[in-house]
Design an enzyme around this catalytic site. Structure first.
Site, PDB file in Angstrom:
ATOM      1  N   LYS A  14      17.475  32.269  20.946  1.00 48.03           N
ATOM      2  CA  LYS A  14      17.786  32.287  19.501  1.00 48.03           C
ATOM      3  C   LYS A  14      18.242  30.919  19.000  1.00 48.03           C
ATOM      4  O   LYS A  14      17.778  30.441  17.984  1.00 48.03           O
ATOM      5  CB  LYS A  14      18.928  33.269  19.198  1.00 48.03           C
ATOM      6  N   ARG A  89      25.507  41.956  14.326  1.00 52.23           N
ATOM      7  CA  ARG A  89      25.380  42.517  15.668  1.00 52.23           C
ATOM      8  C   ARG A  89      25.781  43.981  15.702  1.00 52.23           C
ATOM      9  O   ARG A  89      25.670  44.622  16.748  1.00 52.23           O
ATOM     10  CB  ARG A  89      26.266  41.740  16.626  1.00 52.23           C
ATOM     11  N   ARG A 128      21.712  28.611  32.798  1.00 51.14           N
ATOM     12  CA  ARG A 128      22.481  27.963  31.728  1.00 51.14           C
ATOM     13  C   ARG A 128      23.947  27.817  32.137  1.00 51.14           C
ATOM     14  O   ARG A 128      24.604  26.829  31.818  1.00 51.14           O
ATOM     15  CB  ARG A 128      22.372  28.792  30.436  1.00 51.14           C
ATOM     16  N   ARG A 134      29.168  27.466  30.280  1.00 53.25           N
ATOM     17  CA  ARG A 134      29.762  28.332  29.253  1.00 53.25           C
ATOM     18  C   ARG A 134      30.614  29.386  29.950  1.00 53.25           C
ATOM     19  O   ARG A 134      30.201  29.988  30.932  1.00 53.25           O
ATOM     20  CB  ARG A 134      28.638  29.034  28.461  1.00 53.25           C
ATOM     21  N   ARG A 145      27.146  41.471  28.454  1.00 51.88           N
ATOM     22  CA  ARG A 145      26.569  41.043  27.172  1.00 51.88           C
ATOM     23  C   ARG A 145      25.214  41.696  26.937  1.00 51.88           C
ATOM     24  O   ARG A 145      24.871  42.056  25.810  1.00 51.88           O
ATOM     25  CB  ARG A 145      26.463  39.521  27.134  1.00 51.88           C
TER      26      ARG A 145
HETATM   27  P1  AMP Z   1      26.218  34.030  21.105  1.00 51.42           P
HETATM   28  O1  AMP Z   1      26.392  32.561  21.208  1.00 51.42           O
HETATM   29  O2  AMP Z   1      25.532  34.474  19.844  1.00 51.42           O
HETATM   30  O3  AMP Z   1      25.612  34.637  22.336  1.00 51.42           O
HETATM   31  O4  AMP Z   1      27.706  34.646  20.993  1.00 51.42           O
HETATM   32  C1  AMP Z   1      28.657  34.475  22.005  1.00 51.42           C
HETATM   33  C2  AMP Z   1      29.748  35.538  21.896  1.00 51.42           C
HETATM   34  O5  AMP Z   1      30.413  35.438  20.632  1.00 51.42           O
HETATM   35  C3  AMP Z   1      29.253  36.980  21.969  1.00 51.42           C
HETATM   36  O6  AMP Z   1      29.086  37.443  23.301  1.00 51.42           O
HETATM   37  C4  AMP Z   1      30.385  37.721  21.245  1.00 51.42           C
HETATM   38  O7  AMP Z   1      31.521  37.849  22.080  1.00 51.42           O
HETATM   39  C5  AMP Z   1      30.752  36.738  20.135  1.00 51.42           C
HETATM   40  N1  AMP Z   1      29.951  36.981  18.914  1.00 51.42           N
HETATM   41  C6  AMP Z   1      29.013  36.140  18.369  1.00 51.42           C
HETATM   42  N2  AMP Z   1      28.495  36.664  17.256  1.00 51.42           N
HETATM   43  C7  AMP Z   1      29.109  37.876  17.080  1.00 51.42           C
HETATM   44  C8  AMP Z   1      28.985  38.906  16.115  1.00 51.42           C
HETATM   45  N3  AMP Z   1      28.125  38.814  15.099  1.00 51.42           N
HETATM   46  N4  AMP Z   1      29.762  40.009  16.271  1.00 51.42           N
HETATM   47  C9  AMP Z   1      30.655  40.113  17.282  1.00 51.42           C
HETATM   48  N5  AMP Z   1      30.816  39.189  18.236  1.00 51.42           N
HETATM   49  C10 AMP Z   1      30.045  38.073  18.148  1.00 51.42           C
END
Ligand code: AMP
Length: 192
Positions: A14, A89, A128, A134, A145
């Protein structure tokens, strides 16, 4: 305004595709994950709370996500458009987003889901983890996740499909091919 939501399980690419989209179409990138990581990096009070969720692979509560997203989104309401990456989400987030934009007569123009194979995702995320370190890229958290995505976010595709906004691309192809597929979807709506 031309607003896109980018969906897909963790590790589907993404972020990479969002960067290419905003460059080509001059849109604003709003990634909740990036926003949260920035807070954590700056060691803010909010960052500390966020870290407790993110490190477990759990979703940050909707109220926090919406407040932080809203703050950033309204700064860009006069832009050409937004690319929401990793948002919404949950169904509540999707509803709130629809309402926020509806009040300003701004639609979600389209939703693109980057589909990917679970086993492949797992491998990508582990790689990654080694490259970027990370804190939420370890085996246990990755599994969590992916599960959270399946249970809480995947059902949203149906929500957008019913609205006739959903488009799907095969995320296991090369970065270039995935982007080509995305371009051909976007080009039906706007000129590059
Ligand atoms: P990402 O970089 O989009 O994979 O997001 C990393 C982490 O941030 C996720 O595993 C969630 O813990 C949190 N997170 C990101 N976006 C959201 C969202 N829209 N709703 C809830 N948690 C989020």
């Amino acid at each position: 305004m031309f607003n896109i939501c980018l969906f897909g399980p963790p590790g589907c690419g993404k972020g990479t595709q969002a960067a290419k989209i905003i460059e080509k179409y001059k849109l604003i990138h709003l990634s909740t994950g990036d926003i949260f990581r920035e807070e954590i990096k700056n060691k803010t009070e909010l960052g500390l709370t966020l870290k407790s969720y993110i490190d477990k692979g759990a979703l940050v509560p909707d109220s926090v996500v919406l407040r932080e997203l809203y703050k950033r989104a309204i700064e860009h309401m006069d832009s050409k458009g937004l690319v929401f990456d990793g948002f919404p989400r949950t169904l509540l987030q999707a509803d709130m987003l629809t309402r926020l934009l509806y009040k300003r007569r701004i639609p979600i123009s389209l939703v693109i889901s980057i589909d990917a194979n679970e086993k492949e995702l797992f491998k990508r995320l582990l790689k990654r983890a080694q490259e970027q370190g990370r804190s939420d890229d370890n085996e246990l958290v990755i599994n969590n996740r992916i599960e959270v995505y399946k249970n809480q976010t995947f059902p949203l595709l149906n929500y957008y499909e019913k609205q006739g906004k959903l488009h799907r691309v095969e995320g296991m192809n090369s970065i270039e091919k995935v982007f080509e597929d995305i371009e051909s979807i976007i080009s039906k709506y706007i000129k590059g």
